[in-house]
Design an enzyme around this catalytic site. Structure first.
Site: not given
Length: 419
Positions: A22-23, A116, A121, A304, A397
């Protein structure tokens, strides 16, 4: 609205194949905007974050074809226009459109991205990097306009090795005049994946994966192909499921070097594992030992995986300790673990202690964010009784076919639509 319902306590046995990261994918797709021809990206995970990025590409006029994990993108004739808030807020990674559009058109306008709620951030590192390349940043409430008459290479030092800032500055610098050097750059594997993609287009990037990245600007980027690397966070999540309930769980399409910090902690706990190339065999561990974990930038323990591993720590014999150094709001999952029977206590804002082993009991809980949701899925698998996880859009997601993958190895799990 959807919810996940899990009947816990069932042993797990079988094979799970890890999807594309995903990242990486959420950075590779925006990076395609820089290409002056067509690009092809393979092993793209089928997750809602990619759906949102596809919507953004099509809003700008890109030609997008997506099928069976492959996405073809032709952004050679896009219209650079303001990206509205209702699109950008769908995911944090929409900020990569800033670097890509700035690099290609010398101007980008969009609203502060979503994602999220795991902490502030801020994107100040990104903006400072853009300014170092010659851009001017205009803030109007939640809207950012970044523009430059010309982008020029520069030496940029990141106060923190931010993955997002490293990639965004790299995107903006690929077509800048001269040479850009990023010092104290993040070293995550996803950065190497993006740099390789850009180099396949004809960019000149050296040092990706180290703390110093050097980019020599080019004027044209041609057709290219790349593959998304395997998702190290997904791999870690399913390895944790195997450590909790595995009779014989095989996780394949893994790059072990990307998750060495997790593998070392599992070994310290006494979890039975066997590595064979890109495959890891794992079984439930008995009399697990407590461990101390501190999150950090790669190759440190991934933030994560901090929330998912907390479920396993509830089953260790003794007191484990977790310190979170990346995000200030990443213990929201502990409230729900305690509701299910865990014994977790905060030690200041950045540290928790987990006393185990404690039996977990199925309850109704909420996925406050993506990785908190993964933590609660693991808790539901090991808990006695039925666990209902609400607000699971966060989970969808980031995990491709999570229901099907877990069901395939024996979990009693289903996705329900809430009317």
């Amino acid at each position: 609205m959807k919810q996940i319902v899990i009947e816990g306590g069932h042993p797990l046995k079988g094979t799970i194949t890890i999807s594309g990261a995903k990242n990486s994918a959420v950075a590779l797709v925006p990076a395609s905007l820089l290409c002056d021809e067509q690009v092809t990206i393979d092993h793209v995970p089928d997750i809602s974050d990619i759906d949102a990025l596809e919507e953004m590409l099509e809003y700008l006029g890109a030609q997008v074809k997506r099928e069976d994990g492959t996405i073809e993108i032709d952004a050679s004739k896009i219209q650079n226009k303001e990206i509205p808030e209702h699109i950008s807020k769908k995911l944090r990674a929409s900020y990569y459109f800033m670097g890509a559009l700035l690099g290609k058109y010398k101007v980008a306008t969009m609203y502060f991205p979503g994602g999220c709620p795991i902490g502030a951030r801020p994107i100040n590192f990104h903006l400072k990097g853009f300014e170092a390349l010659g851009a001017h940043v205009i803030e109007e409430g939640n809207k950012y306009t970044i523009q430059a008459e010309e982008l020029k290479g520069n030496n940029i030092y990141l106060d923190m090795p931010s993955v997002g800032a490293t990639i965004n500055i790299m995107l903006a610098a690929v077509k800048a005049k001269g040479t850009t050097t990023i010092e104290n750059a993040a070293c995550e594997p996803e950065i190497v994946n993006v740099a390789t993609f850009l180099n396949n287009m004809g960019a000149k990037i050296k040092g990706a994966g180290t703390s110093t990245i050097i980019i020599k600007g080019v004027t044209y980027l041609h057709h290219a192909y790349t593959e998304v690397i395997p998702d190290r966070i997904e791999a870690g999540t399913y390895l944790l499921a195997g450590a909790l309930l595995g009779e014989d769980v095989t996780v394949q399409n893994v790059i072990p070097e990307h998750i060495l910090s997790l593998l070392q902690k599992l070994k310290q706990m006494g979890v039975p594992m066997k590595l064979e190339g890109d495959t890891i065999h794992i079984r439930k561990g008995n009399h697990l030992k407590p461990v101390v974990i501190t999150t950090g930038v790669f190759p440190g323990f991934p933030t994560d995986l901090q929330q998912p591993i907390t479920t396993l720590l509830t089953q260790c014999e003794g007191i484990s300790e977790v310190t979170e150094t990346i995000y200030e709001n990443r213990f929201l999952n502990t409230k729900y673990l305690n509701h299910m029977g865990a014994s977790i206590h905060g030690k200041g804002s950045d540290k928790i202690q987990i006393k185990g082993p404690t039996p977990l009991v199925g309850k109704t809980v909420k996925a406050t964010d993506l990785r908190a949701g993964a933590c609660l899925v693991l808790a539901g698998l090991v808990a006695q009784g039925t666990t209902t996880i609400q607000e699971v859009e966060h989970v969808l997601r980031g995990y491709e076919n999570i229901i099907e993958k877990l069901s395939g190895i024996g979990a009693k799990i289903r996705l329900e639509e809430i009317k």
